[in-house]
Design a protein around this motif. Sequence first.
Motif, PDB file in Angstrom:
ATOM      1  N   ARG A   3       0.822  -1.352   0.080  1.00 36.13           N
ATOM      2  CA  ARG A   3      -0.042   0.027   0.012  1.00 36.13           C
ATOM      3  C   ARG A   3       0.825   1.258  -0.084  1.00 36.13           C
ATOM      4  NH1 ARG A   3      -4.625   0.501   4.389  1.00 36.13           N
ATOM      5  NH2 ARG A   3      -5.999   0.419   2.889  1.00 36.13           N
ATOM      6  N   LEU A   4       1.940   1.286   0.780  1.00 31.23           N
ATOM      7  CA  LEU A   4       2.720   2.271   0.745  1.00 31.23           C
ATOM      8  C   LEU A   4       3.469   2.592  -0.658  1.00 31.23           C
ATOM      9  CD1 LEU A   4       4.364   4.445   2.313  1.00 31.23           C
ATOM     10  CD2 LEU A   4       6.012   2.864   3.058  1.00 31.23           C
ATOM     11  N   ARG A   5       3.884   1.587  -0.978  1.00 28.54           N
ATOM     12  CA  ARG A   5       4.482   1.574  -2.583  1.00 28.54           C
ATOM     13  C   ARG A   5       3.595   2.157  -3.479  1.00 28.54           C
ATOM     14  NH1 ARG A   5       7.264  -3.639  -4.844  1.00 28.54           N
ATOM     15  NH2 ARG A   5       8.303  -3.376  -2.852  1.00 28.54           N
ATOM     16  N   SER A   6       2.353   1.804  -3.473  1.00 25.58           N
ATOM     17  CA  SER A   6       1.271   2.279  -4.202  1.00 25.58           C
ATOM     18  C   SER A   6       1.022   3.603  -4.147  1.00 25.58           C
ATOM     19  CB  SER A   6      -0.070   1.442  -4.032  1.00 25.58           C
ATOM     20  OG  SER A   6      -1.297   1.911  -4.749  1.00 25.58           O
ATOM     21  N   SER A   7       0.926   4.024  -2.747  1.00 28.07           N
ATOM     22  CA  SER A   7       0.556   5.698  -2.609  1.00 28.07           C
ATOM     23  C   SER A   7       2.079   6.390  -3.192  1.00 28.07           C
ATOM     24  CB  SER A   7       0.585   5.923  -1.219  1.00 28.07           C
ATOM     25  OG  SER A   7       1.690   5.579  -0.334  1.00 28.07           O
ATOM     26  N   TRP A   8       3.279   5.904  -2.972  1.00 25.19           N
ATOM     27  CA  TRP A   8       4.618   6.662  -3.602  1.00 25.19           C
ATOM     28  C   TRP A   8       4.361   6.424  -4.963  1.00 25.19           C
ATOM     29  CZ3 TRP A   8       8.459   9.513  -1.852  1.00 25.19           C
ATOM     30  CH2 TRP A   8       8.528   9.343  -0.308  1.00 25.19           C
ATOM     31  N   ASN A   9       4.150   5.401  -5.593  1.00 29.18           N
ATOM     32  CA  ASN A   9       3.924   5.293  -6.983  1.00 29.18           C
ATOM     33  C   ASN A   9       2.793   6.418  -7.857  1.00 29.18           C
ATOM     34  OD1 ASN A   9       4.167   4.450  -9.611  1.00 29.18           O
ATOM     35  ND2 ASN A   9       3.281   2.520  -9.461  1.00 29.18           N
ATOM     36  N   ALA A  10       1.732   6.433  -6.909  1.00 31.82           N
ATOM     37  CA  ALA A  10       0.575   7.391  -7.255  1.00 31.82           C
ATOM     38  C   ALA A  10       1.132   8.753  -7.464  1.00 31.82           C
ATOM     39  CB  ALA A  10      -0.577   7.311  -6.670  1.00 31.82           C
ATOM     40  N   ALA A  11       1.984   8.956  -6.224  1.00 33.47           N
ATOM     41  CA  ALA A  11       2.307  10.493  -6.104  1.00 33.47           C
ATOM     42  C   ALA A  11       3.219  10.604  -7.052  1.00 33.47           C
ATOM     43  CB  ALA A  11       3.059  10.659  -4.680  1.00 33.47           C
ATOM     44  N   LEU A  12       4.131   9.922  -7.299  1.00 33.06           N
ATOM     45  CA  LEU A  12       5.139   9.975  -8.308  1.00 33.06           C
ATOM     46  C   LEU A  12       4.806  10.403  -9.597  1.00 33.06           C
ATOM     47  CD1 LEU A  12       8.120   7.590  -7.091  1.00 33.06           C
ATOM     48  CD2 LEU A  12       8.112  10.096  -6.822  1.00 33.06           C
ATOM     49  N   LEU A  13       3.810   9.472 -10.038  1.00 34.03           N
ATOM     50  CA  LEU A  13       2.873   9.654 -11.336  1.00 34.03           C
ATOM     51  C   LEU A  13       2.152  11.087 -11.377  1.00 34.03           C
ATOM     52  CD1 LEU A  13       1.747   6.195 -12.013  1.00 34.03           C
ATOM     53  CD2 LEU A  13       3.608   7.338 -13.175  1.00 34.03           C
ATOM     54  N   ARG A  14       1.860  11.656 -10.190  1.00 31.28           N
ATOM     55  CA  ARG A  14       1.069  12.756 -10.300  1.00 31.28           C
ATOM     56  C   ARG A  14       2.267  13.762 -10.563  1.00 31.28           C
ATOM     57  NH1 ARG A  14      -1.916  10.917  -6.000  1.00 31.28           N
ATOM     58  NH2 ARG A  14      -0.562  11.799  -4.374  1.00 31.28           N
ATOM     59  N   ALA A  15       3.430  13.938  -9.902  1.00 31.56           N
ATOM     60  CA  ALA A  15       4.499  14.791 -10.102  1.00 31.56           C
ATOM     61  C   ALA A  15       4.818  14.832 -11.337  1.00 31.56           C
ATOM     62  CB  ALA A  15       5.553  14.429  -9.205  1.00 31.56           C
ATOM     63  N   SER A  16       4.985  13.437 -12.021  1.00 31.88           N
ATOM     64  CA  SER A  16       5.330  13.524 -13.676  1.00 31.88           C
ATOM     65  C   SER A  16       4.298  14.299 -14.304  1.00 31.88           C
ATOM     66  CB  SER A  16       5.472  12.116 -13.930  1.00 31.88           C
ATOM     67  OG  SER A  16       5.724  11.879 -15.205  1.00 31.88           O
ATOM     68  N   THR A  17       3.213  14.227 -14.076  1.00 35.30           N
ATOM     69  CA  THR A  17       2.134  14.986 -15.022  1.00 35.30           C
ATOM     70  C   THR A  17       2.374  16.409 -14.465  1.00 35.30           C
ATOM     71  OG1 THR A  17       0.629  12.746 -14.594  1.00 35.30           O
ATOM     72  CG2 THR A  17      -0.506  14.951 -15.085  1.00 35.30           C
ATOM     73  N   ARG A  18       2.424  16.817 -13.471  1.00 33.86           N
ATOM     74  CA  ARG A  18       2.638  18.154 -13.130  1.00 33.86           C
ATOM     75  C   ARG A  18       3.982  18.893 -13.934  1.00 33.86           C
ATOM     76  NH1 ARG A  18       1.438  16.968  -7.816  1.00 33.86           N
ATOM     77  NH2 ARG A  18       3.777  16.987  -7.361  1.00 33.86           N
ATOM     78  N   TRP A  19       4.792  18.038 -13.993  1.00 40.15           N
ATOM     79  CA  TRP A  19       6.115  18.552 -14.750  1.00 40.15           C
ATOM     80  C   TRP A  19       5.688  18.505 -16.350  1.00 40.15           C
ATOM     81  CZ3 TRP A  19       9.854  21.043 -13.139  1.00 40.15           C
ATOM     82  CH2 TRP A  19      10.430  21.371 -11.775  1.00 40.15           C
ATOM     83  N   SER A  20       5.085  17.547 -16.578  1.00 36.54           N
ATOM     84  CA  SER A  20       4.713  17.493 -18.142  1.00 36.54           C
ATOM     85  C   SER A  20       3.951  18.719 -18.431  1.00 36.54           C
ATOM     86  CB  SER A  20       3.838  16.169 -18.478  1.00 36.54           C
ATOM     87  OG  SER A  20       3.717  16.030 -19.884  1.00 36.54           O
ATOM     88  N   GLY A  21       3.016  18.968 -17.533  1.00 37.01           N
ATOM     89  CA  GLY A  21       2.035  20.257 -17.846  1.00 37.01           C
ATOM     90  C   GLY A  21       3.063  21.511 -17.810  1.00 37.01           C
ATOM     91  N   ARG A  22       3.955  21.653 -16.957  1.00 40.69           N
ATOM     92  CA  ARG A  22       4.897  22.744 -17.000  1.00 40.69           C
ATOM     93  C   ARG A  22       5.612  22.852 -18.253  1.00 40.69           C
ATOM     94  NH1 ARG A  22       5.881  20.937 -11.171  1.00 40.69           N
ATOM     95  NH2 ARG A  22       4.890  22.447  -9.907  1.00 40.69           N
ATOM     96  N   ALA A  23       6.213  21.650 -18.871  1.00 39.30           N
ATOM     97  CA  ALA A  23       6.847  21.723 -19.975  1.00 39.30           C
ATOM     98  C   ALA A  23       6.011  22.024 -21.177  1.00 39.30           C
ATOM     99  CB  ALA A  23       7.397  19.980 -20.429  1.00 39.30           C
ATOM    100  N   GLU A  24       4.655  21.710 -21.232  1.00 36.54           N
ATOM    101  CA  GLU A  24       3.855  22.582 -22.008  1.00 36.54           C
ATOM    102  C   GLU A  24       3.754  23.774 -22.171  1.00 36.54           C
ATOM    103  OE1 GLU A  24       3.068  20.740 -24.874  1.00 36.54           O
ATOM    104  OE2 GLU A  24       3.991  19.130 -24.118  1.00 36.54           O
ATOM    105  N   ARG A  25       3.482  24.397 -20.707  1.00 40.23           N
ATOM    106  CA  ARG A  25       3.428  25.980 -20.770  1.00 40.23           C
ATOM    107  C   ARG A  25       4.683  26.468 -20.983  1.00 40.23           C
ATOM    108  NH1 ARG A  25       0.875  24.087 -16.064  1.00 40.23           N
ATOM    109  NH2 ARG A  25       2.565  24.491 -14.787  1.00 40.23           N
ATOM    110  N   CYS A  26       5.871  25.944 -20.927  1.00 41.58           N
ATOM    111  CA  CYS A  26       7.307  26.431 -21.456  1.00 41.58           C
ATOM    112  C   CYS A  26       7.196  26.783 -22.599  1.00 41.58           C
ATOM    113  CB  CYS A  26       8.367  25.598 -20.890  1.00 41.58           C
ATOM    114  SG  CYS A  26       8.524  25.755 -19.085  1.00 41.58           S
TER     115      CYS A  26
END
Length: 101
Positions: A3-26
């Motif tokens: 469960r801990l690994r799953s929550s870390w995985n989900a948080a990392l994927l959300r962070a990846s999505t946020r950075w991808s959005g920032r790249a599009e804004r750049c």
Amino acid sequence: MARLRSSWNAALLRASTRWSGRAERCAAWTRRGVERCRRWACEGARRPGELAPPSWFAIALPFGIAWYRALGGTAWAWCRASSWSYRLLARALGGPAQNGG
């Protein structure tokens, strides 16, 4: 532990999505800046003497475009690299069940 690994995985994927959005804004900022430089050069050439001689706009155009592309391209590359690294880390922490293996 899973469960801990799953929550870390989900948080990392959300962070990846946020950075991808920032790249599009750049990338969008870079496109708008380059278009703005071109528009100002055209407007300056059509209205001589209003702001500066037309030749100044023609001389400044490549520098303005290079400025936007250098800054925007660097920021875009940094954001894309961050997005990919978060995604790779999420895959590494995902384990065999998350990777299909």
